[in-house]
Write a protein that holds these residues in place. Structure first.
Motif, PDB file in Angstrom:
ATOM      1  N   THR A 119       0.907  -1.231   0.043  1.00  0.00           N
ATOM      2  CA  THR A 119       0.059  -0.205  -0.108  1.00  0.00           C
ATOM      3  C   THR A 119       0.785   1.235   0.218  1.00  0.00           C
ATOM      4  O   THR A 119       2.277   1.155  -0.198  1.00  0.00           O
ATOM      5  CB  THR A 119      -0.955  -0.004   1.120  1.00  0.00           C
ATOM      6  N   SER A 148       0.187   4.747   4.702  1.00  0.00           N
ATOM      7  CA  SER A 148      -0.479   3.737   5.162  1.00  0.00           C
ATOM      8  C   SER A 148       0.521   2.711   5.942  1.00  0.00           C
ATOM      9  O   SER A 148       0.254   2.205   7.049  1.00  0.00           O
ATOM     10  CB  SER A 148      -1.394   2.823   4.366  1.00  0.00           C
ATOM     11  N   GLN A 171      -5.551   1.948   5.321  1.00  0.00           N
ATOM     12  CA  GLN A 171      -5.320   2.118   3.909  1.00  0.00           C
ATOM     13  C   GLN A 171      -6.577   2.938   3.007  1.00  0.00           C
ATOM     14  O   GLN A 171      -6.505   3.182   2.098  1.00  0.00           O
ATOM     15  CB  GLN A 171      -5.295   0.668   3.343  1.00  0.00           C
TER      16      GLN A 171
END
Ligand code: SAM
Length: 222
Positions: A134, A138, A217
């Motif tokens: 990600t 995040s 996320q």
């Protein structure tokens, strides 16, 4: 031909196992052995020196998929390791491979979300990696509660927009992290760029972490 050392033999055997297992469960889009040696093994080992020189203690690979970079890094660094992925089917395949190579005393797997593990193992890790998982903002949030102070997060990125880096830098103080190193290399295929970002956990986070599942996320800090 140069003789491979024991760790190289283990990694080769693991890669062969994953390519075979890939015919049963989708772990990687790479099916050719020579390409996999570069894009999985060589790539996984780019920041090996950083992992070796990070503080002593447990190593974790966040979002490991088929075990990359987690398994090659654990084998080469000799660190005790936890290989983490939310998809239990993938983790089970990695665990089988680890068992078959006789590495189950050193490498453990966790089939669940990083956020869940962070509740169970607060501050337990000295070094973490994440490849293709990600965005940076995040990753620093997910890693922070797992890391001890002085512990490091090593992010494997490709071309990275300056805006992604700027957002992570802005959020770093909130999650107690600091960017300490950033470098790039081209793999031996001559065209795959790998950029590595190393963050250190420098202080406790200013907010309660982990936030609820998925928040890091889907609703990143800013
Ligand atoms: N690191 C591997 C590689 O580079 O080959 C796999 C990359 S794959 C694109 C991303 C993996 O991260 C997926 O297997 C996914 O299940 C896992 N993942 C993403 N977010 C996660 C989370 N919050 N907790 C645990 N695993 C996560």
């Amino acid at each position: 031909m140069l003789e491979l050392d024991k760790s190289d033999q283990l990694i080769d055997a693991y890669l062969a196992y994953i390519l075979e297992a890939n015919q049963r469960i989708n772990l990687t889009r790479i099916t050719d052995l020579d390409t996999a040696k570069i894009l999985h093994v060589e790539d996984s080992l780019v920041p090996l020196q950083d992992i070796i020189s990070a503080p002593e203690g447990l190593y974790g690979d966040m979002g490991t998929g088929g075990g990359f970079p987690g398994v090659p890094i654990a084998v080469k660094s000799g660190r005790k390791a936890v290989i983490i992925d939310s998809v239990k089917k993938k983790v089970n395949v990695v665990q089988e491979g680890v068992d078959s190579l006789g590495l189950s005393n050193q490498i453990d797997t966790y089939g669940g979300r990083i956020e869940e593990l962070a509740k169970e193992r607060k501050g337990a890790f000295a070094v973490l990696t994440a490849r293709a998982v990600t965005q940076l903002v995040s990753l620093i949030e997910l890693a922070s509660p797992l890391l001890k102070i002085g512990g490091q997060l090593i992010c494997y990125k490709a071309q990275t927009e300056q805006s992604e880096i700027d957002l992570a830098l802005k959020v770093c103080p909130k999650v107690g992290m600091k960017l300490i190193k950033d470098y790039s290399t081209v793999l031996s295929d001559g065209n795959t760029l790998r950029r590595i970002f190393v963050f250190e956990k420098v202080s406790p986070a200013q907010l309660k972490l982990p936030r609820k599942i998925g928040a890091a996320q889907h609703n990143p800090l800013s």
